[in-house]
Enzyme design. Structure first.
Site, PDB file in Angstrom:
ATOM      1  N   PRO A  41       0.733  16.517 -54.778  1.00 26.29           N
ATOM      2  CA  PRO A  41       0.813  18.062 -54.121  1.00 26.29           C
ATOM      3  C   PRO A  41       1.158  17.960 -52.686  1.00 26.29           C
ATOM      4  O   PRO A  41       0.875  16.942 -51.974  1.00 26.29           O
ATOM      5  CB  PRO A  41      -0.781  18.435 -54.435  1.00 26.29           C
ATOM      6  CG  PRO A  41      -1.039  17.494 -55.653  1.00 26.29           C
ATOM      7  CD  PRO A  41      -0.312  16.102 -55.291  1.00 26.29           C
ATOM      8  N   ALA A 101      -1.764  18.808 -49.285  1.00 20.55           N
ATOM      9  CA  ALA A 101      -3.018  18.884 -49.579  1.00 20.55           C
ATOM     10  C   ALA A 101      -3.851  17.691 -49.465  1.00 20.55           C
ATOM     11  O   ALA A 101      -4.828  17.281 -50.107  1.00 20.55           O
ATOM     12  CB  ALA A 101      -2.946  19.071 -51.159  1.00 20.55           C
ATOM     13  N   SER A 156       1.741  13.356 -49.292  1.00 21.79           N
ATOM     14  CA  SER A 156       3.108  13.416 -50.070  1.00 21.79           C
ATOM     15  C   SER A 156       4.300  13.039 -49.036  1.00 21.79           C
ATOM     16  O   SER A 156       5.185  12.455 -49.470  1.00 21.79           O
ATOM     17  CB  SER A 156       3.050  14.758 -50.562  1.00 21.79           C
ATOM     18  OG  SER A 156       3.160  15.803 -49.464  1.00 21.79           O
ATOM     19  N   ALA A 207       4.499  11.060 -46.300  1.00 23.20           N
ATOM     20  CA  ALA A 207       4.575   9.766 -46.295  1.00 23.20           C
ATOM     21  C   ALA A 207       5.309   8.871 -47.530  1.00 23.20           C
ATOM     22  O   ALA A 207       5.866   8.095 -47.458  1.00 23.20           O
ATOM     23  CB  ALA A 207       3.270   9.102 -45.897  1.00 23.20           C
ATOM     24  N   ASP A 237      -1.392   6.933 -43.401  1.00 20.00           N
ATOM     25  CA  ASP A 237      -0.678   7.568 -44.563  1.00 20.00           C
ATOM     26  C   ASP A 237       0.288   6.582 -45.143  1.00 20.00           C
ATOM     27  O   ASP A 237       0.282   5.998 -45.928  1.00 20.00           O
ATOM     28  CB  ASP A 237      -0.166   8.927 -44.337  1.00 20.00           C
ATOM     29  CG  ASP A 237      -1.186  10.071 -44.525  1.00 20.00           C
ATOM     30  OD1 ASP A 237      -2.381   9.841 -44.314  1.00 20.00           O
ATOM     31  OD2 ASP A 237      -0.700  11.084 -44.921  1.00 20.00           O
TER      32      ASP A 237
HETATM   33  O1  PMV Z   1      -3.948  15.529 -44.459  1.00 21.30           O
HETATM   34  P1  PMV Z   1      -3.540  13.715 -44.613  1.00 21.30           P
HETATM   35  O2  PMV Z   1      -4.422  13.149 -45.897  1.00 21.30           O
HETATM   36  O3  PMV Z   1      -2.370  13.600 -44.699  1.00 21.30           O
HETATM   37  O4  PMV Z   1      -4.591  13.103 -43.473  1.00 21.30           O
HETATM   38  C1  PMV Z   1      -4.697  13.519 -42.351  1.00 21.30           C
HETATM   39  C2  PMV Z   1      -5.534  12.583 -41.704  1.00 21.30           C
HETATM   40  C3  PMV Z   1      -5.561  12.968 -40.221  1.00 21.30           C
HETATM   41  O5  PMV Z   1      -6.852  11.842 -39.710  1.00 21.30           O
HETATM   42  C4  PMV Z   1      -6.344  14.279 -40.103  1.00 21.30           C
HETATM   43  C5  PMV Z   1      -4.456  12.800 -39.337  1.00 21.30           C
HETATM   44  C6  PMV Z   1      -4.059  11.397 -39.319  1.00 21.30           C
HETATM   45  O6  PMV Z   1      -2.873  11.184 -38.881  1.00 21.30           O
HETATM   46  O7  PMV Z   1      -4.614  10.199 -39.691  1.00 21.30           O
END
Ligand code: PMV
Length: 317
Positions: A101, A104, A108, A110, A152
């Protein structure tokens, strides 16, 4: 040249989002039930340099030369070409397909980047090692997120549960028993760069308060690592709940997230919190095995638009 595939899984953060951007540790796991795939096929009988990109999920069918420099898909392809064949680009089609997704909190962007780098570097005859794939993907993540922590690209490249701290060598987790994680999508989509920027604004406004929150989240993450290694579900659950309260203080929760978190508790989860950037996206609940269906059903009744349950199995460090 044969057709070459590259794959990467989704990911979900268990502890430490946002604080990880400020140097605190975070824990994330791959979600192997959903993947991104890149498929590279040579175009025969055409001039070198013609690169055709097809990504049906986002209705994209274009030539690389027609995409701007900072387009994340184009940037991933260009970075790989630059790394491996800077002076010669063969003609090829790259097809992208992702079941992860979008926007979300499941990595996705990465995963698509990693799938591209993996497939294309193999197609060009020099498959890159994970360390380099992750580094290149981190550069592309900056186009998606602005100031990403690097979590990620690390999890989706190495496909292992990780204890991640910016600038530190990769640490994998020891898990002594399987744990069940129910992931529910609120259906709200807020891009991660937006909540990361809002937390930055909050930090600029009240640095001491935010630093105290980040430090406590870091402490929770360290304790969670230990609790995971001991299979201590009750402890993990209460650490998740405390982490969620601190994310509320950072103003990245939302009424829909709160509703689903409450629903998960009502149906027997031992802990629940938002996961990722927040203000929508997914929440994650730690659930005893025998209560998984009950929690899944109740989350759907309370408005979750999609449920994914992932099992984290025992590992060695
Ligand atoms: O929204 P996601 O799961 O791609 O990750 C965000 C995680 C944060 O800590 C908010 C940002 C980051 O780059 O680590």
């Amino acid at each position: 040249m044969p057709v070459i595939f590259g794959k990467a899984p989704g990911k979900i953060i268990l502890f430490g989002e946002h604080a990880v951007v400020y140097g605190q540790p975070a824990i994330a796991i791959p979600v192997l039930n959903v993947t991104a795939t890149a498929r590279v096929t040579p175009i025969l009988g055409t001039e070198a340099g013609k690169v055709h990109i097809q990504a049906h999920d986002i209705q994209l069918d274009t030539l690389l030369s027609d995409l701007p420099e900072d387009h994340p898909l184009a940037a991933a392809i260009r970075a790989t070409l630059q790394e491996i064949t800077p002076n010669h680009t063969p003609a090829f089609t790259i097809q992208l397909d992702s079941k992860i997704p979008i926007a979300a909190g499941m990595g996705s962007g990465a995963a698509v980047t990693v799938a591209i780098i993996r497939a294309l570097s193999a197609f060009l005859g020099r498959p890159l090692p994970n360390e380099r794939i992750s580094e290149l993907a981190f550069e592309i993540e900056k186009l998606h997120h602005g100031t990403p922590s690097g979590i990620d690209n690390t999890v989706v490249t190495f496909q292992k549960p990780v204890y991640f701290q910016r600038g530190e060598p990769l640490q994998t987790l020891t898990l002594t028993q399987p744990t069940y994680w129910v992931i529910a999508d609120t259906g709200e989509k807020t891009p991660t760069w937006e909540t990361v920027a809002d937390v930055r604004a909050l930090h600029d406004e009240s640095p001491e308060t935010c630093d105290t929150i980040f430090a406590e989240i870091g402490q929770i993450t360290q304790e969670a690592r230990l609790a995971l290694s001991q299979g201590d579900l009750d402890r993990l659950g209460s650490l998740m709940n405390r982490n969620q309260a601190l994310l509320q203080d950072l103003q990245v929760s939302s009424p829909r997230l709160e509703k689903l978190i409450t629903a998960a508790h009502e149906a027997g989860a031992v802990g629940a919190k938002l996961s990722g950037g927040g203000r929508g996206g997914n929440m994650i609940a730690l659930v005893p095995r025998e209560k998984v269906s009950q929690v899944e059903n109740h989350l759907l009744e309370e408005g979750a638009v999609r449920i994914l349950t992932t099992i984290l199995r025992e590992t060695a460090e």
